[in-house]
Scaffold this motif. Structure first.
Motif, PDB file in Angstrom:
ATOM      1  N   THR A   6       0.833  -1.202   0.000  1.00 37.99           N
ATOM      2  CA  THR A   6       0.000   0.000   0.000  1.00 37.99           C
ATOM      3  C   THR A   6       0.871   1.256   0.000  1.00 37.99           C
ATOM      4  OG1 THR A   6      -0.134   0.271   2.408  1.00 37.99           O
ATOM      5  CG2 THR A   6      -1.721  -1.234   1.377  1.00 37.99           C
ATOM      6  N   ASP A   7       0.212   2.391  -0.184  1.00 37.79           N
ATOM      7  CA  ASP A   7       0.961   3.646  -0.208  1.00 37.79           C
ATOM      8  C   ASP A   7       1.432   4.084   1.175  1.00 37.79           C
ATOM      9  OD1 ASP A   7      -1.474   4.438   0.840  1.00 37.79           O
ATOM     10  OD2 ASP A   7      -1.908   5.912  -0.722  1.00 37.79           O
ATOM     11  N   GLU A   8       1.204   3.251   2.185  1.00 34.43           N
ATOM     12  CA  GLU A   8       1.756   3.509   3.517  1.00 34.43           C
ATOM     13  C   GLU A   8       3.219   3.087   3.611  1.00 34.43           C
ATOM     14  OE1 GLU A   8      -0.875   1.467   6.149  1.00 34.43           O
ATOM     15  OE2 GLU A   8      -2.529   2.848   5.771  1.00 34.43           O
ATOM     16  N   GLU A  29       7.481   5.439  -6.595  1.00 30.88           N
ATOM     17  CA  GLU A  29       7.403   6.085  -5.290  1.00 30.88           C
ATOM     18  C   GLU A  29       7.596   5.126  -4.126  1.00 30.88           C
ATOM     19  OE1 GLU A  29       4.029   8.629  -4.806  1.00 30.88           O
ATOM     20  OE2 GLU A  29       4.139   9.320  -6.879  1.00 30.88           O
ATOM     21  N   ILE A  30       7.075   3.918  -4.254  1.00 29.57           N
ATOM     22  CA  ILE A  30       7.173   2.916  -3.198  1.00 29.57           C
ATOM     23  C   ILE A  30       7.548   1.573  -3.810  1.00 29.57           C
ATOM     24  CG2 ILE A  30       5.496   4.071  -1.686  1.00 29.57           C
ATOM     25  CD1 ILE A  30       3.400   2.000  -2.662  1.00 29.57           C
ATOM     26  N   GLU A  32       7.007  -2.221  -5.011  1.00 33.19           N
ATOM     27  CA  GLU A  32       5.894  -2.870  -5.681  1.00 33.19           C
ATOM     28  C   GLU A  32       6.133  -4.376  -5.728  1.00 33.19           C
ATOM     29  OE1 GLU A  32       5.903  -0.994  -9.502  1.00 33.19           O
ATOM     30  OE2 GLU A  32       5.000   0.848  -8.737  1.00 33.19           O
ATOM     31  N   CYS A  58       2.152  -2.787   5.739  1.00 33.23           N
ATOM     32  CA  CYS A  58       1.522  -2.249   4.529  1.00 33.23           C
ATOM     33  C   CYS A  58       1.498  -3.244   3.379  1.00 33.23           C
ATOM     34  CB  CYS A  58       2.212  -0.948   4.104  1.00 33.23           C
ATOM     35  SG  CYS A  58       3.891  -1.166   3.517  1.00 33.23           S
TER      36      CYS A  58
END
Length: 83
Positions: A6-8, A29-30, A32, A58
């Motif tokens: 998740t984007d957390e 960004e994070i 995957e 997350c």
């Protein structure tokens, strides 16, 4: 089912080296998870290792990629045969 991040995600870098199938990689960004490579560690461990080490919890089950235990094991066999 594969897992997803998740984007957390705080980009702590601990999940990527724990994945025995190399399904986790740095995204824009994070981190995957590639659903084609994720077996929830079936064939390797009793529990997904990325979930075990994630400090912010997350990493969740991806309901958009439903798979049975048998399908995950078949995917595991295919992945190790290709290595």
């Amino acid at each position: 089912m594969s897992l997803f991040i998740t984007d957390e995600c705080i980009n702590c870098d601990v999940c990527e080296p724990e994945c025995p199938n190399d399904a986790i990689s740095q995204g824009e960004e994070i981190y995957e998870i590639n659903p084609n490579l994720c077996t929830q560690c079936v064939g390797h461990y009793d529990e997904p290792q990325c979930q075990q080490v994630c400090p912010v919890d997350c990493i969740l089950i991806d309901e958009t990629h439903p798979e049975t235990q048998e399908q995950l094991m078949a995917k595991y066999h295919k992945i190790i045969a290709e290595k």
